[in-house]
Design a protein around this motif. Structure first.
Motif, PDB file in Angstrom:
ATOM      1  N   ALA A   1       0.829  -1.209   0.000  1.00 52.25           N
ATOM      2  CA  ALA A   1       0.000   0.000   0.000  1.00 52.25           C
ATOM      3  C   ALA A   1       0.863   1.258   0.000  1.00 52.25           C
ATOM      4  N   VAL A   2       1.897   1.270   0.831  1.00 50.28           N
ATOM      5  CA  VAL A   2       2.785   2.437   0.885  1.00 50.28           C
ATOM      6  C   VAL A   2       3.517   2.611  -0.447  1.00 50.28           C
ATOM      7  N   THR A   3       4.021   1.521  -1.005  1.00 49.49           N
ATOM      8  CA  THR A   3       4.730   1.582  -2.277  1.00 49.49           C
ATOM      9  C   THR A   3       3.817   2.093  -3.382  1.00 49.49           C
ATOM     10  N   LEU A   4       2.602   1.579  -3.424  1.00 54.92           N
ATOM     11  CA  LEU A   4       1.648   2.003  -4.446  1.00 54.92           C
ATOM     12  C   LEU A   4       1.283   3.471  -4.279  1.00 54.92           C
ATOM     13  N   LEU A   5       1.033   3.901  -3.062  1.00 57.03           N
ATOM     14  CA  LEU A   5       0.680   5.304  -2.820  1.00 57.03           C
ATOM     15  C   LEU A   5       1.827   6.247  -3.184  1.00 57.03           C
ATOM     16  N   VAL A   6       3.038   5.872  -2.834  1.00 57.12           N
ATOM     17  CA  VAL A   6       4.197   6.709  -3.179  1.00 57.12           C
ATOM     18  C   VAL A   6       4.355   6.785  -4.695  1.00 57.12           C
ATOM     19  N   GLY A   7       4.213   5.654  -5.373  1.00 54.57           N
ATOM     20  CA  GLY A   7       4.334   5.643  -6.826  1.00 54.57           C
ATOM     21  C   GLY A   7       3.272   6.486  -7.506  1.00 54.57           C
ATOM     22  N   VAL A   8       2.021   6.339  -7.079  1.00 57.17           N
ATOM     23  CA  VAL A   8       0.931   7.120  -7.676  1.00 57.17           C
ATOM     24  C   VAL A   8       1.124   8.601  -7.372  1.00 57.17           C
ATOM     25  N   ALA A   9       1.514   8.947  -6.146  1.00 59.40           N
ATOM     26  CA  ALA A   9       1.759  10.352  -5.801  1.00 59.40           C
ATOM     27  C   ALA A   9       2.879  10.935  -6.653  1.00 59.40           C
ATOM     28  N   PHE A  10       3.955  10.172  -6.840  1.00 58.60           N
ATOM     29  CA  PHE A  10       5.063  10.645  -7.672  1.00 58.60           C
ATOM     30  C   PHE A  10       4.582  10.963  -9.085  1.00 58.60           C
ATOM     31  N   PHE A  11       3.833  10.038  -9.677  1.00 56.47           N
ATOM     32  CA  PHE A  11       3.383  10.254 -11.042  1.00 56.47           C
ATOM     33  C   PHE A  11       2.304  11.332 -11.146  1.00 56.47           C
ATOM     34  N   LEU A  12       1.504  11.512 -10.102  1.00 57.82           N
ATOM     35  CA  LEU A  12       0.544  12.624 -10.110  1.00 57.82           C
ATOM     36  C   LEU A  12       1.273  13.968 -10.080  1.00 57.82           C
ATOM     37  N   VAL A  13       2.314  14.052  -9.254  1.00 58.50           N
ATOM     38  CA  VAL A  13       3.123  15.276  -9.227  1.00 58.50           C
ATOM     39  C   VAL A  13       3.772  15.487 -10.592  1.00 58.50           C
ATOM     40  N   TRP A  14       4.290  14.412 -11.175  1.00 59.09           N
ATOM     41  CA  TRP A  14       4.885  14.459 -12.511  1.00 59.09           C
ATOM     42  C   TRP A  14       3.869  15.020 -13.518  1.00 59.09           C
ATOM     43  N   ASP A  15       2.631  14.498 -13.460  1.00 60.70           N
ATOM     44  CA  ASP A  15       1.581  14.968 -14.363  1.00 60.70           C
ATOM     45  C   ASP A  15       1.277  16.445 -14.155  1.00 60.70           C
ATOM     46  N   VAL A  16       1.154  16.856 -12.904  1.00 59.22           N
ATOM     47  CA  VAL A  16       0.835  18.259 -12.607  1.00 59.22           C
ATOM     48  C   VAL A  16       1.941  19.178 -13.116  1.00 59.22           C
ATOM     49  N   VAL A  17       3.184  18.789 -12.915  1.00 54.89           N
ATOM     50  CA  VAL A  17       4.303  19.594 -13.423  1.00 54.89           C
ATOM     51  C   VAL A  17       4.261  19.640 -14.947  1.00 54.89           C
ATOM     52  N   GLY A  18       4.014  18.497 -15.579  1.00 54.13           N
ATOM     53  CA  GLY A  18       3.921  18.459 -17.030  1.00 54.13           C
ATOM     54  C   GLY A  18       2.777  19.305 -17.562  1.00 54.13           C
ATOM     55  N   ILE A  19       1.647  19.289 -16.876  1.00 56.48           N
ATOM     56  CA  ILE A  19       0.505  20.122 -17.258  1.00 56.48           C
ATOM     57  C   ILE A  19       0.864  21.588 -17.092  1.00 56.48           C
ATOM     58  N   ASP A  20       1.492  21.924 -15.968  1.00 60.44           N
ATOM     59  CA  ASP A  20       1.881  23.308 -15.699  1.00 60.44           C
ATOM     60  C   ASP A  20       2.873  23.835 -16.737  1.00 60.44           C
ATOM     61  N   LEU A  21       3.758  22.961 -17.221  1.00 60.19           N
ATOM     62  CA  LEU A  21       4.736  23.363 -18.228  1.00 60.19           C
ATOM     63  C   LEU A  21       4.162  23.350 -19.644  1.00 60.19           C
ATOM     64  N   GLY A  22       2.921  22.915 -19.772  1.00 60.34           N
ATOM     65  CA  GLY A  22       2.289  22.871 -21.078  1.00 60.34           C
ATOM     66  C   GLY A  22       2.692  21.674 -21.917  1.00 60.34           C
ATOM     67  N   ILE A  23       3.210  20.636 -21.265  1.00 61.37           N
ATOM     68  CA  ILE A  23       3.645  19.436 -21.978  1.00 61.37           C
ATOM     69  C   ILE A  23       2.500  18.430 -22.115  1.00 61.37           C
ATOM     70  N   PHE A  24       1.725  18.256 -21.044  1.00 62.79           N
ATOM     71  CA  PHE A  24       0.635  17.275 -21.042  1.00 62.79           C
ATOM     72  C   PHE A  24      -0.697  17.985 -21.218  1.00 62.79           C
ATOM     73  N   PHE A  25      -1.562  17.375 -22.024  1.00 61.57           N
ATOM     74  CA  PHE A  25      -2.908  17.896 -22.230  1.00 61.57           C
ATOM     75  C   PHE A  25      -3.892  16.740 -22.166  1.00 61.57           C
ATOM     76  N   ARG A  26      -5.096  17.047 -21.756  1.00 63.00           N
ATOM     77  CA  ARG A  26      -6.155  16.039 -21.710  1.00 63.00           C
ATOM     78  C   ARG A  26      -6.694  15.873 -23.117  1.00 63.00           C
ATOM     79  N   GLY A  27      -6.735  14.651 -23.591  1.00 69.19           N
ATOM     80  CA  GLY A  27      -7.287  14.378 -24.914  1.00 69.19           C
ATOM     81  C   GLY A  27      -8.803  14.367 -24.880  1.00 69.19           C
ATOM     82  N   GLU A  28      -9.413  14.868 -25.907  1.00 70.14           N
ATOM     83  CA  GLU A  28     -10.867  14.860 -26.008  1.00 70.14           C
ATOM     84  C   GLU A  28     -11.320  13.538 -26.621  1.00 70.14           C
ATOM     85  N   THR A  29     -12.138  12.811 -25.910  1.00 66.88           N
ATOM     86  CA  THR A  29     -12.682  11.552 -26.401  1.00 66.88           C
ATOM     87  C   THR A  29     -14.015  11.273 -25.729  1.00 66.88           C
TER      88      THR A  29
END
Length: 113
Positions: free
Chosen positions: A35-63
């Motif tokens: 549980a701790v490993t999974l939570l740390v991994g998901v938190a890391f990638f969520l932060v990664w996503d937020v930084v990528g969104i903030d930098l204009g690298i990641f966008f939500r696809g319309e579908t």
């Protein structure tokens, strides 16, 4: 159609749970550590996503396959479930590889003896 991707992710997560339970890979081996490993991994990638969104690298696809629910601008609800699946799959693969390599080593030791 608006929840097809989320349903597919949930079915995939159920498959991860079934494999995990069947072969005692991750959560069924040590629940707290998993549980701790999974939570740390998901938190890391969520932060990664937020930084990528903030930098204009990641966008939500319309579908039409997604629910349209957003947790933050450009961060869909399905992303969290995808990250859980990604981390759980990685840990199941890691644990499965360790078990397979251990069994192979034991077989080789038995053949030598």
């Amino acid at each position: 159609m608006g929840a097809a991707y989320l349903v597919a992710l949930l079915i995939s997560l159920a498959g991860m749970a079934a494999l995990d339970r069947r072969f005692t890979l991750f959560f069924w081996r040590d629940g707290w550590r998993a549980a701790v490993t999974l939570l740390v991994g998901v938190a890391f990638f969520l932060v990664w996503d937020v930084v990528g969104i903030d930098l204009g690298i990641f966008f939500r696809g319309e579908t039409s396959f997604m629910t349209g629910v957003q947790l933050a601008p450009e961060l869909p609800l399905e992303e969290v479930f995808f990250l859980v699946l990604l981390c759980w799959l990685t840990m199941n693969l890691h644990s499965g590889a360790r078990l397979a390599l251990g069994a192979l080593a034991a077989r080789r030791e038995g053949a030598r003896a």
